[in-house]
Structures are given as C-alpha cells and as structure tokens.
Motif scaffolding. Structure first.
Motif, PDB file in Angstrom:
ATOM      1  N   ILE A  82      13.920   1.352  -5.063  1.00 13.15           N
ATOM      2  CA  ILE A  82      13.929   0.121  -5.807  1.00 13.15           C
ATOM      3  C   ILE A  82      13.025   0.935  -6.415  1.00 13.15           C
ATOM      4  N   ALA A  83      11.955   1.126  -5.647  1.00 13.02           N
ATOM      5  CA  ALA A  83      10.756   1.754  -6.624  1.00 13.02           C
ATOM      6  C   ALA A  83      11.114   3.302  -6.808  1.00 13.02           C
ATOM      7  N   SER A  84      12.033   3.809  -7.005  1.00 11.52           N
ATOM      8  CA  SER A  84      12.153   4.987  -6.652  1.00 11.52           C
ATOM      9  C   SER A  84      12.552   4.827  -8.415  1.00 11.52           C
ATOM     10  N   ASN A  85      13.817   4.108  -8.506  1.00 10.87           N
ATOM     11  CA  ASN A  85      14.528   3.624  -9.719  1.00 10.87           C
ATOM     12  C   ASN A  85      13.898   3.146 -10.777  1.00 10.87           C
ATOM     13  N   THR A  86      12.892   2.418 -10.436  1.00 15.23           N
ATOM     14  CA  THR A  86      11.582   2.634 -11.316  1.00 15.23           C
ATOM     15  C   THR A  86      11.089   3.171 -11.683  1.00 15.23           C
ATOM     16  N   VAL A  87      10.817   4.026 -11.106  1.00 23.02           N
ATOM     17  CA  VAL A  87       9.860   5.213 -11.732  1.00 23.02           C
ATOM     18  C   VAL A  87      11.043   6.159 -12.611  1.00 23.02           C
ATOM     19  N   ALA A  88      12.077   5.503 -12.014  1.00 21.26           N
ATOM     20  CA  ALA A  88      13.189   6.508 -13.348  1.00 21.26           C
ATOM     21  C   ALA A  88      13.866   5.783 -14.573  1.00 21.26           C
TER      22      ALA A  88
ATOM     23  N   PRO B  79       0.364  -0.847   0.006  1.00 21.85           N
ATOM     24  CA  PRO B  79      -0.291  -0.231   0.498  1.00 21.85           C
ATOM     25  C   PRO B  79       0.963   1.173   0.005  1.00 21.85           C
ATOM     26  N   SER B  80       1.865   1.614   0.873  1.00 21.93           N
ATOM     27  CA  SER B  80       2.805   2.605   1.094  1.00 21.93           C
ATOM     28  C   SER B  80       3.556   2.417  -0.084  1.00 21.93           C
ATOM     29  N   LEU B  81       3.934   1.536  -1.172  1.00 27.54           N
ATOM     30  CA  LEU B  81       4.863   1.583  -1.895  1.00 27.54           C
ATOM     31  C   LEU B  81       4.240   2.138  -3.290  1.00 27.54           C
ATOM     32  N   ARG B  82       2.345   1.691  -3.426  1.00 23.73           N
ATOM     33  CA  ARG B  82       1.385   1.712  -4.169  1.00 23.73           C
ATOM     34  C   ARG B  82       1.636   3.475  -4.303  1.00 23.73           C
ATOM     35  N   ARG B  83       0.468   4.003  -3.408  1.00 21.37           N
ATOM     36  CA  ARG B  83       0.852   4.912  -3.193  1.00 21.37           C
ATOM     37  C   ARG B  83       2.262   6.155  -3.394  1.00 21.37           C
ATOM     38  N   TYR B  84       3.318   5.559  -3.322  1.00 25.20           N
ATOM     39  CA  TYR B  84       4.581   6.606  -2.758  1.00 25.20           C
ATOM     40  C   TYR B  84       4.231   6.179  -5.283  1.00 25.20           C
ATOM     41  N   LEU B  85       3.813   5.454  -5.973  1.00 22.46           N
ATOM     42  CA  LEU B  85       4.468   5.307  -7.598  1.00 22.46           C
ATOM     43  C   LEU B  85       3.325   6.096  -8.232  1.00 22.46           C
ATOM     44  N   GLN B  86       2.080   5.748  -7.176  1.00 24.89           N
ATOM     45  CA  GLN B  86       0.474   6.806  -7.811  1.00 24.89           C
ATOM     46  C   GLN B  86       1.851   8.092  -7.932  1.00 24.89           C
TER      47      GLN B  86
ATOM     48  N   ALA C 237      -3.135   5.891 -11.499  1.00 21.20           N
ATOM     49  CA  ALA C 237      -3.663   4.852 -10.319  1.00 21.20           C
ATOM     50  C   ALA C 237      -2.986   3.803 -11.567  1.00 21.20           C
ATOM     51  N   HIS C 238      -3.092   3.074 -12.751  1.00 18.45           N
ATOM     52  CA  HIS C 238      -3.199   2.034 -13.369  1.00 18.45           C
ATOM     53  C   HIS C 238      -1.364   2.174 -13.928  1.00 18.45           C
ATOM     54  N   LEU C 239      -1.214   2.897 -14.303  1.00 22.20           N
ATOM     55  CA  LEU C 239       0.416   2.974 -13.954  1.00 22.20           C
ATOM     56  C   LEU C 239       1.245   2.600 -12.926  1.00 22.20           C
ATOM     57  N   ALA C 240       0.971   3.382 -11.257  1.00 18.30           N
ATOM     58  CA  ALA C 240       1.051   3.012 -10.371  1.00 18.30           C
ATOM     59  C   ALA C 240       0.745   0.965 -10.177  1.00 18.30           C
ATOM     60  N   ASP C 241      -0.268   0.615  -9.727  1.00 16.60           N
ATOM     61  CA  ASP C 241      -0.370  -0.628 -10.142  1.00 16.60           C
ATOM     62  C   ASP C 241       0.610  -1.471 -10.884  1.00 16.60           C
ATOM     63  N   ASP C 242       0.683  -0.802 -12.155  1.00 15.00           N
ATOM     64  CA  ASP C 242       1.853  -1.334 -13.156  1.00 15.00           C
ATOM     65  C   ASP C 242       3.236  -1.837 -12.648  1.00 15.00           C
ATOM     66  N   LEU C 243       4.050  -0.340 -11.635  1.00  9.33           N
ATOM     67  CA  LEU C 243       4.990  -0.526 -11.492  1.00  9.33           C
ATOM     68  C   LEU C 243       5.268  -0.818 -10.109  1.00  9.33           C
ATOM     69  N   LEU C 244       3.985  -0.979  -9.359  1.00  5.90           N
ATOM     70  CA  LEU C 244       4.252  -1.737  -8.289  1.00  5.90           C
ATOM     71  C   LEU C 244       4.593  -3.186  -8.229  1.00  5.90           C
ATOM     72  N   GLN C 245       4.508  -3.789  -9.386  1.00  2.00           N
ATOM     73  CA  GLN C 245       4.777  -5.412  -9.553  1.00  2.00           C
ATOM     74  C   GLN C 245       6.071  -5.427 -10.562  1.00  2.00           C
ATOM     75  N   GLU C 246       6.426  -4.687 -11.115  1.00  2.00           N
ATOM     76  CA  GLU C 246       7.758  -4.022 -11.226  1.00  2.00           C
ATOM     77  C   GLU C 246       8.558  -3.984 -10.039  1.00  2.00           C
ATOM     78  N   THR C 247       8.017  -3.070  -9.893  1.00  6.59           N
ATOM     79  CA  THR C 247       9.444  -3.204  -8.177  1.00  6.59           C
ATOM     80  C   THR C 247       9.058  -3.994  -7.470  1.00  6.59           C
TER      81      THR C 247
END
Length: 153
Positions: free
Chosen positions: A67-73, A20-27, A33-43
């Motif tokens: 890891i989440a920051s690098n995934t977004v980058a 939940p925290s990582l998804r919120r950060y990614l969103q 929201a949908h991209l955040a879900d995809d990036l959460l899975q990748e993370t």
C-alpha cells in the motif's frame, strides 16, 4: 521493528506499531520528511479502508508496504505531470551572498543529474531497493509487496 503478527490487529495497534517503519520507508522513497508524513497519512487512510478486506493472503507487513509503495507511485505520477523546470540562465541572475553563482549552479546541476538518475528508476526498482536493503524485507516479501516475481525483486 514491529512485532511479528499472528492475526490482523485493530487499526489503532496497527498504526502504533507500523507507522514509524512505514514513515521511514516513505521518507527514503521521497527524500522529504514532510512529504513522507503526508504520504503516511494517505497510506494509513488506505489501510483503514482496506483492513476489513485484508484476507491474510500475504503477511500484514507485505500488505502494508504494498500500500505504501502504491501511494508513492501515485504521488510520483502526479508529480511528473505537474513538474516545472527552471531556466538556468534565469537562475544565474540570483544571488544570496553565499557561494559564487557559478559554483552554486554547478552544484545544483550535479545534484539535479543525480536526482534524475534516481528518479529515472522505475517505482518498482526504487521500491525494491528500499524494501529489501533499508526495510529488511526478504526477496519473497519484497516481491509480494511489489506484485512482481521473486527473481525480479
């Protein structure tokens, strides 16, 4: 907020507690929201592959957000390479019966300008703001997650 860790948890516990925290950060990072879900899975895949090598040199929280920051980058770099621009003159011909085309174009242009400013921030600057102000990491944790000095964070 996930519990403070004392040792590295098993993957299932980590996913349950931190998703939940990582998804919120990614969103917050992506605005989607949908991209955040995809990036959460990748993370989480990256976390699963690296969990055995997690040596505790930083806190689990810092490691996960790094890891989440690098995934977004990585995603932003891919997106910039693939970006297409729409000609505003061609868009003026579109109408769906809502507000006048001129008003929509002006609103879209303003939104585009604001988004450009946000997108213009370096991934580190953008992530630092979100990690510190939204996710509640302190300066030291933010710096560790981003691989920068505390002063830079």
């Amino acid at each position: 907020m996930p519990p403070v860790e004392t040792s590295t948890p098993d993957l299932a516990t980590l996913v349950r507690d931190w998703s939940p925290s990582l998804r919120r950060y990614l969103q917050h990072q992506t605005g989607d929201a949908h991209l955040a879900d995809d990036l959460l899975q990748e993370t989480l895949l990256k976390v699963a592959h690296g969990l055995a090598d997690f040596g505790g040199r930083s806190s689990l929280k810092t490691w996960l957000y790094a890891i989440a920051s690098n995934t977004v980058a990585d995603h932003l770099r891919r997106t910039l390479r693939d970006r297409e621009f729409v000609d505003l003159a061609a868009a003026a011909d579109l109408s769906n019966g809502e507000a006048p085309v001129e008003d929509r174009l002006e609103f879209d242009a303003m939104n585009h300008c604001v988004r450009e400013v946000i997108d213009g921030l370096s991934p580190v600057d953008r992530a630092a703001i979100l990690l510190h102000d939204i996710e509640g990491l302190d300066c030291v944790q933010t710096a560790e997650a981003l691989g920068v000095s505390s002063g830079a964070a």
